[in-house]
Scaffold this active site. Structure first.
Site, PDB file in Angstrom:
ATOM      1  N   SER A  10       0.807  -1.223   0.000  1.00 15.23           N
ATOM      2  CA  SER A  10       0.000   0.000   0.000  1.00 15.23           C
ATOM      3  C   SER A  10       0.840   1.272   0.000  1.00 15.23           C
ATOM      4  CB  SER A  10      -0.944   0.007   1.214  1.00 15.23           C
ATOM      5  OG  SER A  10      -0.242  -0.289   2.392  1.00 15.23           O
ATOM      6  N   SER A  33      -2.106  -3.698   5.920  1.00 16.24           N
ATOM      7  CA  SER A  33      -2.627  -4.030   7.250  1.00 16.24           C
ATOM      8  C   SER A  33      -3.825  -3.183   7.630  1.00 16.24           C
ATOM      9  CB  SER A  33      -1.534  -3.934   8.310  1.00 16.24           C
ATOM     10  OG  SER A  33      -1.126  -2.620   8.484  1.00 16.24           O
ATOM     11  N   SER A 138      17.231  -6.108   5.527  1.00 11.82           N
ATOM     12  CA  SER A 138      17.778  -4.762   5.730  1.00 11.82           C
ATOM     13  C   SER A 138      19.274  -4.898   5.986  1.00 11.82           C
ATOM     14  CB  SER A 138      17.128  -4.111   6.949  1.00 11.82           C
ATOM     15  OG  SER A 138      17.842  -2.938   7.297  1.00 11.82           O
ATOM     16  N   TYR A 151      14.244  -5.422  15.546  1.00 12.62           N
ATOM     17  CA  TYR A 151      14.191  -5.297  14.079  1.00 12.62           C
ATOM     18  C   TYR A 151      15.375  -6.025  13.431  1.00 12.62           C
ATOM     19  CZ  TYR A 151      13.889  -2.838   9.545  1.00 12.62           C
ATOM     20  OH  TYR A 151      13.795  -2.521   8.201  1.00 12.62           O
ATOM     21  N   ALA A 153      17.178  -8.443  14.660  1.00 16.99           N
ATOM     22  CA  ALA A 153      17.025  -9.892  14.834  1.00 16.99           C
ATOM     23  C   ALA A 153      16.040 -10.440  13.809  1.00 16.99           C
ATOM     24  CB  ALA A 153      16.544 -10.203  16.256  1.00 16.99           C
ATOM     25  N   LYS A 155      15.347  -9.197  10.863  1.00 15.93           N
ATOM     26  CA  LYS A 155      15.898  -9.110   9.507  1.00 15.93           C
ATOM     27  C   LYS A 155      17.058 -10.092   9.312  1.00 15.93           C
ATOM     28  CE  LYS A 155      13.124  -6.000   7.796  1.00 15.93           C
ATOM     29  NZ  LYS A 155      12.184  -6.361   6.711  1.00 15.93           N
TER      30      LYS A 155
END
Ligand code: NDP
Length: 241
Positions: A10, A33, A138, A151, A153, A155
């Protein structure tokens, strides 16, 4: 016509990936979402390329939502041949202050969401003996980053997942790769303080932040015939950072 499903299509990077794959001729499904208006805009933009498109409200961390989404997409467009696991969130904070729910929600969306969607896509890809799975990780999943333990962990988990699934399903003609963006200008990074942005900019040899188009170009390459012999890789899109 081949079908590509982009999670989190989106807004931000996912929207531009969806538009890029539409311009390459894929029928497009996206999920989101909560932001239905933005999702509809993405689909309207994709349809300008003359392809079909649908958007589905589905929380990628919810197994039932994901099962229903894949059924809906198959019914409307056909089986998914290219899956881009892009939906992601951050809940940043130093470890000492990070709540259990901040940890769980980031892992659930970014890592379990990738697992849920890949598992839902893989059977049809095995039947077709071809498929492309492209996971958006990332650079911080490779390098780590203070204030983003949850975050990073998630990725890093996506990278391990990518390499494992590529080994499991290579024999079925399915490639699985990850794209690791650096600092890309989207709503996710707009919320960072100016001094933090300046510090990042100094570390980027190309001297500019990335754009969603920079990421979408690499995703489109990985989905294309030109990348048919590329699997299990993590492609960094960081301006050399
Ligand atoms: P945005 O915050 O701009 O967009 C996030 C997208 O994901 C939205 O479409 C959102 O839907 C959707 N989404 C969020 N949670 C869920 C969920 N549980 N189920 C389904 N959809 C969900 O993010 P970006 O475009 O910046 O990031 C896209 C991806 O790229 C993420 O995986 C991110 O981690 C990664 N990335 C981004 C970088 C950057 O610098 N921006 C750098 C490195 C990686 P809705 O609109 O409905 O909220």
């Amino acid at each position: 016509m081949s079908v590509a499903l982009v999670t989190g299509g989106s807004r931000g990077i996912g929207r531009v990936i969806a538009e890029k794959l539409a311009s390459a001729g894929y029928d497009i499904a996206i999920c989101y979402s909560g932001n239905e208006a933005a999702a509809q805009e993405t689909i309207a933009e994709c349809k300008k390329s003359g392809v079909q498109g649908i958007c589905v409200k589905a929380d990628v961390s919810n197994t039932e939502d994901v099962t229903n989404m894949f059924a809906q997409v198959k019914e409307a467009l056909g089986p998914v041949e290219v899956l881009v696991n892009n939906a992601g969130i951050t809940k940043d904070g130093l470890l000492i202050r990070m709540t259990e729910s901040d940890f769980d929600s980031v892992i659930d969306t970014n890592l379990k969401g990738t697992f849920n969607c890949t598992k839902a896509a893989i059977k049809d890809m095995m039947r077709a003996r071809s498929g492309r799975i492209i996971n958006i990780t990332s650079i911080v999943g490779v390098q780590g980053n203070a204030g983003q333990a949850n975050y990073c962990a998630s990725k890093a988990g996506v990278i391990g997942f990518t390499k494992s699934v590529s080994r499991e399903y290579g024999g079925k003609g399915i490639t699985v790769n990850a794209v690791a963006p650096g600092f890309i200008q989207t709503a996710m990074t707009d919320q960072l303080p100016e001094n933090v942005k300046e510090t990042y900019l100094k570390q980027i040899p190309l001297g500019r932040f990335g754009t969603p188009e920079d990421v979408a170009g690499v995703v489109a390459f990985l989905a294309s015939d030109a990348a048919g012999y590329v699997s299990g890789q993590v492609i960094e899109v960081t301006g050399g950072m």
